[in-house]
Design an enzyme around this catalytic site. Structure first.
Site, PDB file in Angstrom:
ATOM      1  N   ASN A   1       0.882  -1.179   0.000  1.00  0.00           N
ATOM      2  CA  ASN A   1       0.000   0.000   0.000  1.00  0.00           C
ATOM      3  C   ASN A   1       0.913   1.220   0.000  1.00  0.00           C
ATOM      4  O   ASN A   1       1.511   1.541   1.017  1.00  0.00           O
ATOM      5  CB  ASN A   1      -0.886  -0.017   1.254  1.00  0.00           C
ATOM      6  CG  ASN A   1      -1.696   1.264   1.395  1.00  0.00           C
ATOM      7  OD1 ASN A   1      -1.768   2.070   0.469  1.00  0.00           O
ATOM      8  ND2 ASN A   1      -2.298   1.457   2.557  1.00  0.00           N
ATOM      9  N   TRP A   2       1.014   1.849  -1.163  1.00  0.00           N
ATOM     10  CA  TRP A   2       1.923   3.000  -1.271  1.00  0.00           C
ATOM     11  C   TRP A   2       1.390   4.247  -0.569  1.00  0.00           C
ATOM     12  O   TRP A   2       2.128   5.221  -0.413  1.00  0.00           O
ATOM     13  CB  TRP A   2       2.152   3.332  -2.749  1.00  0.00           C
ATOM     14  CG  TRP A   2       3.110   2.414  -3.437  1.00  0.00           C
ATOM     15  CD1 TRP A   2       3.746   1.326  -2.912  1.00  0.00           C
ATOM     16  CD2 TRP A   2       3.550   2.533  -4.793  1.00  0.00           C
ATOM     17  NE1 TRP A   2       4.557   0.753  -3.861  1.00  0.00           N
ATOM     18  CE2 TRP A   2       4.454   1.473  -5.024  1.00  0.00           C
ATOM     19  CE3 TRP A   2       3.263   3.422  -5.834  1.00  0.00           C
ATOM     20  CZ2 TRP A   2       5.090   1.286  -6.262  1.00  0.00           C
ATOM     21  CZ3 TRP A   2       3.883   3.231  -7.050  1.00  0.00           C
ATOM     22  CH2 TRP A   2       4.786   2.174  -7.258  1.00  0.00           C
ATOM     23  N   LYS A   3       0.113   4.258  -0.237  1.00  0.00           N
ATOM     24  CA  LYS A   3      -0.498   5.466   0.336  1.00  0.00           C
ATOM     25  C   LYS A   3      -0.245   6.642  -0.612  1.00  0.00           C
ATOM     26  O   LYS A   3      -0.212   6.443  -1.830  1.00  0.00           O
ATOM     27  CB  LYS A   3       0.011   5.716   1.761  1.00  0.00           C
ATOM     28  CG  LYS A   3      -0.137   4.452   2.627  1.00  0.00           C
ATOM     29  CD  LYS A   3       0.120   4.648   4.081  1.00  0.00           C
ATOM     30  CE  LYS A   3      -0.076   3.315   4.808  1.00  0.00           C
ATOM     31  NZ  LYS A   3       0.097   3.416   6.239  1.00  0.00           N
TER      32      LYS A   3
ATOM     33  N   HIS B   1      -9.405   1.535   5.061  1.00  0.00           N
ATOM     34  CA  HIS B   1      -8.118   1.680   5.759  1.00  0.00           C
ATOM     35  C   HIS B   1      -8.316   2.629   6.949  1.00  0.00           C
ATOM     36  O   HIS B   1      -9.100   3.577   6.861  1.00  0.00           O
ATOM     37  CB  HIS B   1      -7.059   2.228   4.794  1.00  0.00           C
ATOM     38  CG  HIS B   1      -5.680   2.147   5.373  1.00  0.00           C
ATOM     39  ND1 HIS B   1      -5.222   3.054   6.294  1.00  0.00           N
ATOM     40  CD2 HIS B   1      -4.681   1.241   5.187  1.00  0.00           C
ATOM     41  CE1 HIS B   1      -3.987   2.705   6.649  1.00  0.00           C
ATOM     42  NE2 HIS B   1      -3.638   1.610   5.990  1.00  0.00           N
TER      43      HIS B   1
ATOM     44  N   GLU C   1      -6.665   5.015   7.965  1.00  0.00           N
ATOM     45  CA  GLU C   1      -6.440   6.430   7.622  1.00  0.00           C
ATOM     46  C   GLU C   1      -7.678   7.012   6.936  1.00  0.00           C
ATOM     47  O   GLU C   1      -8.010   8.188   7.124  1.00  0.00           O
ATOM     48  CB  GLU C   1      -5.193   6.553   6.731  1.00  0.00           C
ATOM     49  CG  GLU C   1      -3.925   6.291   7.543  1.00  0.00           C
ATOM     50  CD  GLU C   1      -2.774   5.670   6.765  1.00  0.00           C
ATOM     51  OE1 GLU C   1      -2.784   5.708   5.523  1.00  0.00           O
ATOM     52  OE2 GLU C   1      -1.860   5.129   7.421  1.00  0.00           O
TER      53      GLU C   1
ATOM     54  N   GLU D   1      -5.099  -4.627  10.780  1.00  0.00           N
ATOM     55  CA  GLU D   1      -4.047  -3.618  10.955  1.00  0.00           C
ATOM     56  C   GLU D   1      -4.286  -2.849  12.255  1.00  0.00           C
ATOM     57  O   GLU D   1      -5.062  -1.879  12.276  1.00  0.00           O
ATOM     58  CB  GLU D   1      -4.070  -2.621   9.790  1.00  0.00           C
ATOM     59  CG  GLU D   1      -3.805  -3.244   8.443  1.00  0.00           C
ATOM     60  CD  GLU D   1      -3.226  -2.235   7.454  1.00  0.00           C
ATOM     61  OE1 GLU D   1      -2.185  -2.551   6.874  1.00  0.00           O
ATOM     62  OE2 GLU D   1      -3.796  -1.144   7.287  1.00  0.00           O
TER      63      GLU D   1
ATOM     64  N   GLY E   1       2.940   2.401  10.723  1.00  0.00           N
ATOM     65  CA  GLY E   1       3.929   3.462  10.520  1.00  0.00           C
ATOM     66  C   GLY E   1       4.688   3.847  11.776  1.00  0.00           C
ATOM     67  O   GLY E   1       5.331   4.884  11.826  1.00  0.00           O
TER      68      GLY E   1
ATOM     69  N   SER F   1       3.768  -2.011  10.238  1.00  0.00           N
ATOM     70  CA  SER F   1       5.225  -2.101  10.392  1.00  0.00           C
ATOM     71  C   SER F   1       5.804  -3.463   9.993  1.00  0.00           C
ATOM     72  O   SER F   1       6.758  -3.942  10.597  1.00  0.00           O
ATOM     73  CB  SER F   1       5.643  -1.734  11.820  1.00  0.00           C
ATOM     74  OG  SER F   1       5.270  -0.387  12.094  1.00  0.00           O
TER      75      SER F   1
ATOM     76  N   GLY G   1       2.974  -1.034   4.170  1.00  0.00           N
ATOM     77  CA  GLY G   1       3.102   0.367   3.765  1.00  0.00           C
ATOM     78  C   GLY G   1       4.549   0.681   3.427  1.00  0.00           C
ATOM     79  O   GLY G   1       5.050   0.389   2.339  1.00  0.00           O
ATOM     80  N   GLY G   2       5.265   1.278   4.383  1.00  0.00           N
ATOM     81  CA  GLY G   2       6.618   1.789   4.169  1.00  0.00           C
ATOM     82  C   GLY G   2       7.551   0.826   3.444  1.00  0.00           C
ATOM     83  O   GLY G   2       8.257   1.220   2.507  1.00  0.00           O
TER      84      GLY G   2
HETATM   85  P1  13P Z   1       3.310   0.461   7.524  1.00  0.00           P
HETATM   86  O1  13P Z   1       3.740  -0.867   6.952  1.00  0.00           O
HETATM   87  O2  13P Z   1       4.074   1.616   6.981  1.00  0.00           O
HETATM   88  O3  13P Z   1       3.245   0.407   9.021  1.00  0.00           O
HETATM   89  O4  13P Z   1       1.793   0.694   7.017  1.00  0.00           O
HETATM   90  C1  13P Z   1       0.864  -0.300   7.221  1.00  0.00           C
HETATM   91  C2  13P Z   1      -0.375   0.038   6.470  1.00  0.00           C
HETATM   92  O5  13P Z   1      -1.108   0.925   6.854  1.00  0.00           O
HETATM   93  C3  13P Z   1      -0.657  -0.711   5.248  1.00  0.00           C
HETATM   94  O6  13P Z   1      -1.959  -0.480   4.803  1.00  0.00           O
END
Ligand code: 13P
Length: 259
Positions: A15-17, A100, A102, A172, A178, A218, A239-240
């Site tokens: 997930n690149w956000k 999500h 967010e 999640e 993050g 994470s 994500g990251g």
């Molecule tokens: P991180 O892997 O950066 O913690 O993000 C997780 C996430 O929100 C994936 O949707």
């Protein structure tokens, strides 16, 4: 309840956000296009809307699938700024992240809109990746399992057992996103097993056994093997660590090792 993970694919979803430029998107897919993805493993990258078509083009004839990060539930209409499931299907997108944390926190996504979007995704042949997860406060108050139960039951309301099987759920925990804090593999697996028991109640034990459940928060190349070694975690939403091609490729290799 014991689940049989040999029935299920391992899913490594990025997930690149809200990250990357067009040039960075091109460089990423150029670097991952030759990646080996074993049978029974799925590699998905959820990119920002402006890069979906580019990402689709660059992954033609590769094993990498492309997903969106959200969508509206209506087919079309006066919803300025929104993107519909018809549009995503039209350009060959296969997956879409729904709910999500967010989106729930910053964009008023609710259990009700999540459910409408999950239904709409299935109606248009898209696989929804539905995110659920508790806050740190809920975890400390021992409300994790009841909160997850509510989010999962709401998200899956009105789906046929067949559609439930075709849904991906991503657990999640919000406090792990993050932050560099991963849930322990035992804690994450406990919640994923609980999600299976909720699915068994709202759909069927067969659906509970077949539905794909991911962990996110994470995840990186150091902790993914341990998470994937559990009984009920079928993959990861990352994500990251999905932003760099080398790191994403290592995560896929971990998925290959599990199969
Ligand atoms: P991180 O892997 O950066 O913690 O993000 C997780 C996430 O929100 C994936 O949707």
């Amino acid at each position: 309840m014991r689940s049989d993970f040999s029935l299920r694919n391992v899913v490594i979803a990025g997930n690149w956000k809200m990250n990357k430029t067009k040039a960075e998107t091109e460089a990423f897919f150029d670097a991952v296009k030759e990646v080996e993805v074993k049978a029974g493993v799925e590699a998905i990258v959820c990119v920002p809307f402006p890069y979906l078509i580019t990402a689709k083009r660059l992954t033609e004839n590769t094993a990498v699938q492309i997903g969106a990060q959200t969508m509206h539930f209506e087919k079309n209409g006066a919803f300025t700024g929104e993107v519909s499931p018809v549009m995503l299907q039209d350009i060959g997108v296969t997956h879409v992240i729904i709910g999500h944390s967010e989106r729930r926190e910053y964009f008023n996504e609710t259990d009700e809109t999540v459910n409408k979007k999950v239904l709409a995704a299935h109606e248009h042949g898209l696989t929804p990746i539905v995110c659920v997860g508790e806050t740190l406060e809920q975890r400390e108050n021992n409300e994790t399992l009841s909160h997850i139960e509510q989010q999962v039951s709401y998200a899956l309301a009105g789906l046929s057992a067949e559609q439930v099987k075709q849904t991906i759920i991503a657990y999640e925990p919000i406090w792990a996103i993050g932050t560099g804090k991963t849930a322990s593999s035992e804690d994450a697996n406990e919640v994923c097993a609980h999600i299976r028991s909720v699915v068994s109640k709202v759909a069927s034990s067969e659906a509970a056994n077949e539905i794909t459940i991911l962990y996110g928060g994470s995840v990186n190349m150091k902790n993914i093997d341990e998470l994937l070694a559990t009984s009920d975690i079928d993959g990861a939403l990352i994500g990251g660590a999905s932003l760099e091609a080398d790191s994403y490729k290592k995560l896929i290799e971990a998925g290959n090792r599990r199969k």
